[in-house]
Enzyme design. Structure first.
Site, PDB file in Angstrom:
ATOM      1  CE1 TYR A 139       0.857   1.566   4.069  1.00 29.15           C
ATOM      2  CE2 TYR A 139       1.040  -0.974   3.800  1.00 29.15           C
ATOM      3  CZ  TYR A 139       0.992   0.287   5.360  1.00 29.15           C
ATOM      4  OH  TYR A 139       1.200   0.874   6.300  1.00 29.15           O
ATOM      5  CB  CYS A 140       1.335   3.768  -1.427  1.00 31.03           C
ATOM      6  SG  CYS A 140      -0.136   4.143  -3.023  1.00 31.03           S
ATOM      7  CE  LYS A 141      -1.711  12.024   1.266  1.00 31.59           C
ATOM      8  NZ  LYS A 141      -2.603  11.536   2.731  1.00 31.59           N
ATOM      9  CB  SER A 184      -4.653   2.995  -4.541  1.00 34.62           C
ATOM     10  OG  SER A 184      -5.568   3.261  -5.707  1.00 34.62           O
ATOM     11  CG  PHE A 223      -1.992   4.862   5.719  1.00 33.91           C
ATOM     12  CD1 PHE A 223      -2.351   4.332   6.653  1.00 33.91           C
ATOM     13  CD2 PHE A 223      -2.343   6.136   6.201  1.00 33.91           C
ATOM     14  CE1 PHE A 223      -1.528   4.119   7.829  1.00 33.91           C
ATOM     15  CE2 PHE A 223      -1.892   6.551   7.578  1.00 33.91           C
ATOM     16  CZ  PHE A 223      -2.006   5.936   8.346  1.00 33.91           C
TER      17      PHE A 223
END
Length: 126
Positions: free
Chosen positions: A78-80, A82, A107
């Site tokens: 995951y990132c902030k 996607s 996230f």
């Protein structure tokens, strides 16, 4: 000429994206939960149990970590929101990793859903 969003859309078309509702079970079943945000984002709060490898260094970290060498490992990344996770998942697939899933909404969606977030405590200087 392609834009960053064109690259993200192409990556999302070839990567398995799971919802936040599906993420908890996927994380339990995964070998590695991978946060590809920047170090300051990770330090501000992350999904409990996540390993950090920023998107810019991901391929180097994977190549330099014997414990992550097996292409049969199961990853949830995951990132902030996607985009970076989709790009990272696509790169991992190119490297031969077979089981890579990305959390849709990243996230931000996880935290908005009220899911657990680990925030490291800073020392108090009193």
């Amino acid at each position: 000429m392609k834009t960053a969003m064109d690259l993200v859309a192409a990556a999302k078309a070839q990567v398995a994206e799971i919802s936040v509702a599906q993420a908890e079970a996927a994380i339990r079943d995964a070998d590695v939960l991978l946060d590809v945000r920047e170090a300051d984002e990770f330090a501000a709060g992350h999904i409990p149990g996540a390993v950090h490898a920023s998107r810019g260094l991901l391929e180097f970290k994977l190549s330099g970590s014997p414990q992550l060498a097996s292409r049969d490992l199961s990853f949830v990344i995951y990132c902030k929101t996607s985009g970076r996770a989709a790009l990272a998942a696509a790169a991992m697939r190119e490297m031969g990793y077979l089981k890579v899933q990305s959390i849709a909404g990243g996230f931000d969606a996880w935290a908005a859903a009220g899911k657990p977030v680990h925030k490291p405590e800073l020392p108090a200087f009193e």
